[in-house]
Scaffold this motif. Sequence first.
Motif, short mmCIF file in Angstrom:
data_model
loop_
_atom_site.label_atom_id
_atom_site.label_comp_id
_atom_site.label_asym_id
_atom_site.label_seq_id
_atom_site.Cartn_x
_atom_site.Cartn_y
_atom_site.Cartn_z
N TRP A 66 24.69 79.77 29.77
CA TRP A 66 24.29 79.29 28.45
C TRP A 66 24.87 80.12 27.31
N LEU A 67 24.80 81.45 27.45
CA LEU A 67 25.20 82.34 26.37
C LEU A 67 26.52 83.07 26.63
N THR A 68 27.11 82.87 27.78
CA THR A 68 28.35 83.56 28.12
C THR A 68 29.54 82.62 28.23
N SER A 69 29.34 81.35 27.99
CA SER A 69 30.43 80.39 28.02
C SER A 69 30.87 80.07 26.59
N PRO A 70 32.18 80.15 26.29
CA PRO A 70 32.63 79.80 24.94
C PRO A 70 32.32 78.36 24.55
N GLN A 71 32.15 77.50 25.53
CA GLN A 71 31.85 76.09 25.24
C GLN A 71 30.37 75.84 25.01
N LEU A 72 29.49 76.70 25.52
CA LEU A 72 28.05 76.46 25.45
C LEU A 72 27.31 77.40 24.52
N ALA A 73 27.86 78.56 24.22
CA ALA A 73 27.12 79.60 23.50
C ALA A 73 26.61 79.11 22.14
N LEU A 74 27.50 78.50 21.36
CA LEU A 74 27.09 78.07 20.02
C LEU A 74 26.03 76.98 20.09
N PHE A 75 26.15 76.06 21.03
CA PHE A 75 25.16 74.98 21.14
C PHE A 75 23.82 75.52 21.65
N SER A 76 23.86 76.56 22.47
CA SER A 76 22.61 77.19 22.92
C SER A 76 21.88 77.84 21.76
N THR A 120 23.77 86.45 20.93
CA THR A 120 25.16 86.46 21.40
C THR A 120 26.03 87.51 20.75
N GLN A 121 25.62 88.08 19.60
CA GLN A 121 26.47 89.00 18.85
C GLN A 121 27.82 88.36 18.49
N GLY A 122 27.83 87.06 18.32
CA GLY A 122 29.04 86.35 17.94
C GLY A 122 29.95 85.97 19.08
N GLY A 123 29.67 86.41 20.28
CA GLY A 123 30.53 86.12 21.43
C GLY A 123 30.09 84.87 22.17
N PRO A 124 30.79 84.59 23.27
CA PRO A 124 32.03 85.26 23.70
C PRO A 124 33.26 84.72 22.98
N LEU A 125 34.24 85.60 22.73
CA LEU A 125 35.50 85.23 22.08
C LEU A 125 35.29 84.56 20.73
N ASN A 126 34.31 85.09 19.97
CA ASN A 126 34.00 84.58 18.63
C ASN A 126 33.54 83.12 18.64
N SER A 127 33.14 82.61 19.79
CA SER A 127 32.78 81.19 19.88
C SER A 127 31.47 80.87 19.18
N SER A 128 30.59 81.85 19.00
CA SER A 128 29.31 81.61 18.33
C SER A 128 29.18 82.42 17.05
N LYS A 129 30.26 82.96 16.56
CA LYS A 129 30.23 83.79 15.36
C LYS A 129 30.25 82.89 14.13
N THR A 130 29.25 83.05 13.26
CA THR A 130 29.17 82.29 12.02
C THR A 130 29.67 83.14 10.87
N ILE A 131 29.81 82.53 9.71
CA ILE A 131 30.40 83.22 8.58
C ILE A 131 29.50 84.36 8.09
N PHE A 191 38.23 84.41 10.39
CA PHE A 191 37.46 83.80 9.31
C PHE A 191 37.46 82.28 9.45
N TRP A 192 38.60 81.69 9.73
CA TRP A 192 38.67 80.24 9.88
C TRP A 192 37.91 79.79 11.11
N LYS A 193 37.90 80.63 12.15
CA LYS A 193 37.12 80.31 13.33
C LYS A 193 35.63 80.30 13.00
N THR A 194 35.16 81.31 12.27
CA THR A 194 33.74 81.36 11.88
C THR A 194 33.40 80.23 10.91
N LEU A 195 34.33 79.88 10.06
CA LEU A 195 34.10 78.76 9.14
C LEU A 195 33.96 77.46 9.92
N GLY A 196 34.79 77.29 10.96
CA GLY A 196 34.68 76.10 11.79
C GLY A 196 33.37 76.06 12.56
N ASN A 197 32.94 77.25 13.05
CA ASN A 197 31.65 77.31 13.75
C ASN A 197 30.51 76.96 12.81
#
Length: 292
Positions: free
Chosen positions: A147-157, A234-245, A63-69
């Motif tokens: 673009w969509l499979t990197s935890p560092q790039l997925a959310l920005f994509s 992304t379905q919130g992946g990878p590793l919850n990096s693009s998962k929003t609340i 939850f805190w991870k999604t809140l941060g995203n």
Amino acid sequence: MKGRSLTPYLFLAPALGLLTLTVFWPALQAFFLSFSRYETDLLTPPVWVGWANFAQLWRDGVFWKTLGNTFLYLVVVVPILAIAPLLLAILVNQPLRGIHWFRAAYYSPVIISMVVAGIAWRWLYAPNGLLNQLVQGLHLRDTPIPWLTSPQLALFSVMAVTVWKGLGYYMVIYLAGLQGISGELYEAAALDGSDGWQQHWDITLPLMRPYMFLVSIISAISATKVFEEVYVMTQGGPLNSSKTIVYYIYENAFQRLEINYACTMGLVLFLFILSLSLLNLKFGRQVEMPLS
């Protein structure tokens, strides 16, 4: 006289009844479910547990991870959508031949379904997609960009899709404000030696403050509720990096069937959006709309 005073309420009754059934009553039920829990299954009545769901929420790292995203989404997307559409509106507000075609072209992403846009951008982001072929064709990189499979790039994509789709919508809001500014102000500024972008700095920006504030609030509320882009791309992946609340609420409610826990997160989201709305009411009244 008494019958006349009841007439407005009779006209409002059908709409209020529909809102009660579809909005108010479900909201009250969700509020109750936030403080209760289904012990066995969804067919048995929920049991009151008080603040237990909120205590679980406090200990939930996802939850805190999604809140941060979601907060990062606000920090990145909202400033872009508050500034870039204004620059775009200034460009398409010029009295040029065929400018209406440019306005329609910039607005066209708005009328495209987010699901369709998400699928199209997912193809563009693919390892053999157009963007990676362009990057490799320019010899900027030998391997495809994840673009969509990197935890560092997925959310920005995903953010890029939100910005691309919202530019035209907010451009129209700014365009309405620009066309309400009297041309005499620019003529007077030209006589004083102000020209080009200096006029926009001296005249346009101060008079467009109410619209910029409105766009900031609307885009902020939309950014906190982002869901379709994440679900399609992304379905919130990878590793919850693009998962929003909002996606996490959907995941708990419809995939794990943890309705009470999802309602708890929904209540937190509601309070946050309510605070943004109250901010709009408080500070929006202090800004006067420009007069033509």
